[in-house]
Design a protein around this motif. Structure first.
Motif, PDB file in Angstrom:
ATOM      1  N   THR A 179     -24.680  13.090 -15.887  1.00 12.36           N
ATOM      2  CA  THR A 179     -22.759  14.225 -15.416  1.00 12.36           C
ATOM      3  C   THR A 179     -24.529  15.485 -14.911  1.00 12.36           C
ATOM      4  OG1 THR A 179     -23.369  15.402 -17.257  1.00 12.36           O
ATOM      5  CG2 THR A 179     -21.386  13.202 -17.414  1.00 12.36           C
ATOM      6  N   PHE A 180     -25.333  15.333 -15.113  1.00 15.62           N
ATOM      7  CA  PHE A 180     -26.183  16.305 -14.311  1.00 15.62           C
ATOM      8  C   PHE A 180     -26.770  15.851 -13.343  1.00 15.62           C
ATOM      9  CE2 PHE A 180     -25.528  17.674 -18.910  1.00 15.62           C
ATOM     10  CZ  PHE A 180     -25.481  18.801 -19.124  1.00 15.62           C
ATOM     11  N   SER A 181     -27.357  17.296 -12.345  1.00 12.60           N
ATOM     12  CA  SER A 181     -28.433  16.535 -11.017  1.00 12.60           C
ATOM     13  C   SER A 181     -29.646  17.383 -11.902  1.00 12.60           C
ATOM     14  CB  SER A 181     -27.483  17.886 -10.245  1.00 12.60           C
ATOM     15  OG  SER A 181     -27.519  19.225 -10.459  1.00 12.60           O
TER      16      SER A 181
ATOM     17  N   ARG B  84     -26.277  23.707 -22.198  1.00 12.40           N
ATOM     18  CA  ARG B  84     -26.017  22.726 -22.893  1.00 12.40           C
ATOM     19  C   ARG B  84     -26.382  21.437 -22.583  1.00 12.40           C
ATOM     20  NH1 ARG B  84     -24.181  24.741 -17.549  1.00 12.40           N
ATOM     21  NH2 ARG B  84     -23.558  22.923 -16.453  1.00 12.40           N
ATOM     22  N   MET B  85     -27.483  21.424 -21.455  1.00 11.12           N
ATOM     23  CA  MET B  85     -27.610  19.925 -22.179  1.00 11.12           C
ATOM     24  C   MET B  85     -28.840  19.693 -23.044  1.00 11.12           C
ATOM     25  SD  MET B  85     -30.168  19.701 -18.333  1.00 11.12           S
ATOM     26  CE  MET B  85     -29.946  18.220 -18.192  1.00 11.12           C
TER      27      MET B  85
ATOM     28  N   VAL C  70     -27.985  26.264 -18.650  1.00 13.72           N
ATOM     29  CA  VAL C  70     -27.262  24.873 -18.183  1.00 13.72           C
ATOM     30  C   VAL C  70     -28.722  24.525 -19.607  1.00 13.72           C
ATOM     31  CG1 VAL C  70     -28.222  22.925 -16.546  1.00 13.72           C
ATOM     32  CG2 VAL C  70     -27.616  25.403 -15.901  1.00 13.72           C
TER      33      VAL C  70
ATOM     34  N   LEU D 119     -33.510  25.421  -9.065  1.00 15.33           N
ATOM     35  CA  LEU D 119     -32.959  25.963 -10.236  1.00 15.33           C
ATOM     36  C   LEU D 119     -32.652  27.260  -9.874  1.00 15.33           C
ATOM     37  CD1 LEU D 119     -36.093  23.960 -12.275  1.00 15.33           C
ATOM     38  CD2 LEU D 119     -33.224  22.861 -12.661  1.00 15.33           C
TER      39      LEU D 119
ATOM     40  N   VAL E 133     -29.039  22.783  -8.535  1.00  9.91           N
ATOM     41  CA  VAL E 133     -29.315  21.531  -8.693  1.00  9.91           C
ATOM     42  C   VAL E 133     -29.777  22.124 -10.893  1.00  9.91           C
ATOM     43  CG1 VAL E 133     -30.143  20.740  -6.879  1.00  9.91           C
ATOM     44  CG2 VAL E 133     -31.687  22.139  -8.529  1.00  9.91           C
ATOM     45  N   ASP E 134     -29.389  20.716 -11.517  1.00  9.58           N
ATOM     46  CA  ASP E 134     -29.345  21.700 -13.392  1.00  9.58           C
ATOM     47  C   ASP E 134     -30.898  21.600 -14.155  1.00  9.58           C
ATOM     48  OD1 ASP E 134     -26.253  22.141 -13.368  1.00  9.58           O
ATOM     49  OD2 ASP E 134     -25.928  19.683 -13.125  1.00  9.58           O
ATOM     50  N   ALA E 135     -31.281  20.454 -13.271  1.00  6.94           N
ATOM     51  CA  ALA E 135     -32.872  20.741 -14.084  1.00  6.94           C
ATOM     52  C   ALA E 135     -33.615  19.369 -13.091  1.00  6.94           C
ATOM     53  CB  ALA E 135     -32.645  20.163 -15.569  1.00  6.94           C
TER      54      ALA E 135
ATOM     55  N   GLY F 259     -29.175  28.193  -8.730  1.00  9.22           N
ATOM     56  CA  GLY F 259     -27.858  27.057  -9.652  1.00  9.22           C
ATOM     57  C   GLY F 259     -27.343  25.888  -8.805  1.00  9.22           C
TER      58      GLY F 259
ATOM     59  N   ALA G 292     -34.774  24.220 -16.893  1.00 10.02           N
ATOM     60  CA  ALA G 292     -33.264  24.428 -15.920  1.00 10.02           C
ATOM     61  C   ALA G 292     -33.044  25.953 -16.801  1.00 10.02           C
ATOM     62  CB  ALA G 292     -31.946  24.093 -16.893  1.00 10.02           C
TER      63      ALA G 292
END
Length: 282
Positions: free
Chosen positions: A134-136, A122-123, A119, A169, A174-176, A172, A115
């Protein structure tokens, strides 16, 4: 293959296969850019297993990378390939004949997340599957992992291109990007400019990678299985596994991460989950 027939083939294969006095040429696909194919772990293990079964071989890789699903089709048609290795699924075991020894000891089911650093920050606090939803997460178009993640209710963005996923990635979109511990560090060095591995967490689901052969290649399948079991008994399998994966496992620190466990809805019923010696455990 019926179990009794497989047992008979293994007994037959226990006798050195003198019919193959000269090395048998086996066509194999180039399925990853990670390493020159003839030096890859799976290729070396295949050579050693067949040598242990009395069937010396010469491996002949394809000149170009072949997507997994296309490789399975070409294997079934006997057009270009004799053996391939890929993650199993119910559908794949209907297309080709699996040798049910997980050659990576399930490492493809231990997933770290690539990521952007912000991000990843946060993850790293994710503790539950609901929080992960809640993440993509980006995955490949025809990968079994895509169906596994979707089957667990995760938000999966599908991409047709491998290198495009790293660009998504960085942009931005997608999140991960969940990647196996066998892949993630090499990919971070090669494609991961501006990216980071999410600290503290990992995903886990049962995901064996098997050797597959054409449905009528029962002798070849039996020889591969016999050879793998001989390597397991002698300790040679574990030594080769450690040689190729110990550094990545040490860097991944799986034993100190929170494990978010997923189920694998694509897992065939004959998967040897009860054979603990075949699976990696942190």
């Amino acid at each position: 293959m019926p179990l009794r027939r497989r047992e008979l083939l293994l007994c037959t294969a226990a006798v050195p296969l003198t019919a193959h006095a000269d090395p048998r040429r086996l066509r194999i696909p180039q399925v990853s850019a990670k390493a020159a194919l003839t030096r890859s772990y799976a290729a070396v293990l295949l050579e050693q297993a067949l040598a242990a079964a009395g069937m010396p071989v010469t491996l002949e890789p394809t000149a170009e990378l072949i997507p997994q699903n296309r490789a399975l089709q070409e294997l079934g048609q006997r057009a270009r390939l004799d053996v391939l290795w890929t993650m199993t699924s119910i559908e794949r075991e209907q297309q080709a004949l699996p040798v049910r020894v997980p050659i990576f000891k399930g490492l493809y089911g231990w997933r770290l997340l690539l990521a952007l650093p912000e991000v990843a920050a946060r993850m790293r606090g994710v503790r539950t599957l609901d929080e992960l939803r809640t993440f993509s997460l980006v995955q490949g178009l025809e990968w079994p992992d895509t169906g596994i993640l979707q089957g667990n209710g995760l938000n999966v963005v599908v991409s047709p291109g491998y290198e495009a996923m790293f660009r998504q990635l960085r942009l931005g979109r997608v999140d991960a990007f969940p990647r196996s511990v066998e892949e993630v560090w090499w990919e971070l060095d090669r494609y991961g400019q501006g990216l980071a591995v999410v600290p503290d967490i990992c995903l886990h689901y049962p995901a064996p990678v098997y050797y597959f052969v054409a449905p009528d290649e029962v002798e070849l399948a039996a020889a591969i299985e016999l050879g793998l079991r001989r390597l397991l008994s002698s300790g040679a399998f574990e030594r080769l596994f450690a040689q190729h994966h110990a550094q990545d496992l040490a860097r991944s620190r799986l034993g100190s991460r929170r494990i978010i466990r997923l189920h694998n809805p694509l897992l065939p019923p004959l998967t040897p989950l009860d054979k603990s010696e075949l699976w990696y455990r942190p």
